[in-house]
Scaffold this active site. Structure first.
Site, PDB file in Angstrom:
ATOM      1  N   LYS A  18     -74.856 -31.693  87.134  1.00  0.00           N
ATOM      2  CA  LYS A  18     -74.939 -33.109  86.741  1.00  0.00           C
ATOM      3  C   LYS A  18     -76.015 -33.816  87.592  1.00  0.00           C
ATOM      4  O   LYS A  18     -76.691 -33.189  88.387  1.00  0.00           O
ATOM      5  CB  LYS A  18     -73.563 -33.760  86.883  1.00  0.00           C
ATOM      6  CG  LYS A  18     -72.429 -32.982  86.184  1.00  0.00           C
ATOM      7  CD  LYS A  18     -72.488 -33.053  84.662  1.00  0.00           C
ATOM      8  CE  LYS A  18     -71.595 -32.025  83.968  1.00  0.00           C
ATOM      9  NZ  LYS A  18     -70.168 -32.259  84.018  1.00  0.00           N
TER      10      LYS A  18
HETATM   11  C1  LIG Z   1     -68.780 -31.789  83.481  1.00  0.00           C
HETATM   12  C2  LIG Z   1     -67.985 -32.552  82.480  1.00  0.00           C
HETATM   13  C3  LIG Z   1     -66.663 -32.956  82.696  1.00  0.00           C
HETATM   14  C4  LIG Z   1     -65.836 -32.458  83.824  1.00  0.00           C
HETATM   15  O1  LIG Z   1     -66.366 -32.610  85.056  1.00  0.00           O
HETATM   16  P1  LIG Z   1     -66.008 -31.576  86.240  1.00  0.00           P
HETATM   17  O2  LIG Z   1     -66.559 -32.296  87.434  1.00  0.00           O
HETATM   18  O3  LIG Z   1     -66.699 -30.299  85.943  1.00  0.00           O
HETATM   19  O4  LIG Z   1     -64.533 -31.438  86.297  1.00  0.00           O
HETATM   20  C5  LIG Z   1     -66.071 -33.776  81.756  1.00  0.00           C
HETATM   21  N1  LIG Z   1     -66.712 -34.150  80.638  1.00  0.00           N
HETATM   22  C6  LIG Z   1     -67.967 -33.753  80.373  1.00  0.00           C
HETATM   23  C7  LIG Z   1     -68.632 -34.222  79.118  1.00  0.00           C
HETATM   24  C8  LIG Z   1     -68.635 -32.922  81.266  1.00  0.00           C
HETATM   25  O5  LIG Z   1     -69.864 -32.491  80.988  1.00  0.00           O
END
Ligand SMILES: *Cc1c(COP(=O)(O)O)cnc(C)c1O
Length: 390
Positions: A189
């Site tokens: 991210k």
């Molecule tokens: C990455 C992601 C999550 C979850 O986040 P984590 O930190 O991996 O638990 C939720 N929704 C979307 C759309 C994501 O891409």
């Protein structure tokens, strides 16, 4: 064959520099490894960055979704409307609180939920509408807020892809069109804490509930006690929560990363534009747009839609050939209602999600992260063309 002298390009990855490392080391030498000053500092900085009053940071984006649904009072018998095209966690968190995810179709060319998709799926049981800003591109939030209000639900944005994006000239997370916004700090991210997530909100009561949820449902705050306090050791569990805490080690990294967010987004935008220029006009290859009149993307993923049938290759073949040439790609996402777990709850009919299926069949995410060089982009496009025979 993979050539060892050519660096492998994953579809996404973190950018960690010496300042990040120094920030983490400093915490390791300090008194608090968790629930200390770095957590509060990261929360304050994050809230400022998105223009929200409160940020509550937790151990993952998934935990943030869980906490948000719990803080909203969502439970058994309630429905949470989510797009079919998203990561599993958006829907799973509804199950964690005993509620039912209801999936909407999405636009076949953007993968985004629209108001039209929503209308068919909201009803008396709807407690939350959870748009996902897929690839970093904000959905049409204005339309969702109106729909939510009409049915007595709230909007919770899943902005795991969209830290740094803006909608109608305001940052995603500012709360102009939703009650809470969820972020993730997974390494692919925009900024990372290793694992981590946050809920940002302008609602103080919700922020309190979120803080309580991440710490077992307990409070040390005398003013909030339901029973008379017998002494300074006293604490109360007032609801059922979790250990959803994130460490100071992680938050120090988050703070340091946040300093670089604007630069990261700017570099992602440059990369997206370079891809756009080089892919323009290629028959059978259509980049997913990062622009609309209302929104500016945070360019989380560089998604292209490829007409594999017309080009006479399968996606599996293309991914394999690219991998052999040192290029990692991924597919975002398999429609969630088609997963075996969800099919067992509600039989799946692909005909209910023509947009999500059409998007899924064509999608391929190419390498996209701030450290990607222009020459890397050129190499990806060259190898993609070879792989597709165009
Ligand atoms: C990455 C992601 C999550 C979850 O986040 P984590 O930190 O991996 O638990 C939720 N929704 C979307 C759309 C994501 O891409």
């Amino acid at each position: 064959m993979t050539n060892d002298s050519i660096p492998f390009l994953p579809y996404g990855r973190q950018s960690v520099d010496e300042a990040d490392i120094a920030a983490v080391v400093e915490v390791l030498r300090s008194d608090y490894l968790t629930t200390g000053p770095a957590v509060a500092a990261f929360e304050a900085k994050l809230a400022r960055a998105v223009g929200a009053e409160h940020a509550v940071v937790v151990s993952s984006g998934t935990m943030a979704l869980h906490a948000a649904y719990a803080a909203a009072g969502i439970g058994p018998g309630d429905e949470v409307v989510v797009p079919a095209t998203t990561f599993l966690a958006t829907a799973n968190a509804a199950r964690y609180v005993g509620a039912d995810p209801v999936f909407t179709d999405v636009d076949p060319d953007t993968g985004l939920m629209s108001a039209a998709h929503l209308e068919a799926r909201v009803g008396k049981k709807t407690r939350a509408i959870v748009p996902v800003h897929l690839n970093g591109m904000p959905c049409d939030l204005q339309a969702f807020a109106a729909c939510a209000e009409r049915v007595g639900a709230i909007v919770i944005e899943d902005a795991a892809h969209a830290l740094g994006a803006s909608y109608r000239d305001r940052p995603v997370g500012c709360g102009a069109h939703s009650r809470m916004t969820v972020l993730s700090f997974h390494p692919v991210k925009h900024i990372t804490t290793g694992e981590g997530g946050a809920v940002v909100t302008n609602d103080e009561a919700l922020a309190k509930k979120l803080r309580q949820f991440r710490n077992h449902g307990m409070t040390h705050e005398a003013a909030a006690f339901e029973e008379p306090s017998p002494g300074p050791w006293y604490y109360e569990q007032q609801s059922l929560g979790h250990n959803g805490r994130i460490t100071d080690i992680q938050c120090a990294l988050g703070c340091s990363q946040l300093d670089k967010l604007d630069g990261f987004i700017e570099r992602r935008r440059q990369i997206a534009e370079r891809y756009d220029r080089q892919l323009a006009g290629l028959a059978g290859v259509q980049p997913v747009s990062g622009r609309s009149s209302d929104a500016v993307s945070a360019y989380h993923l560089y998604a292209v839609l490829i007409d594999f049938e017309r080009l006479g290759v399968t996606r599996a073949q293309v991914m394999q050939r690219l991998r052999e040439r040192g290029i990692g790609t991924q597919v975002h996402y398999i429609p969630v209602p088609s997963q075996p777990y969800y099919r067992r709850i509600t039989p799946y009919d692909a005909g209910d999600y023509p947009g999500a299926v059409r998007y899924y069949q064509r999608e391929l995410s190419l390498p996209m992260y701030p450290a990607l060089l222009d020459s890397d982009v050129d190499r990806v496009v060259r190898e993609l063309r070879v792989s597709l025979g165009i």
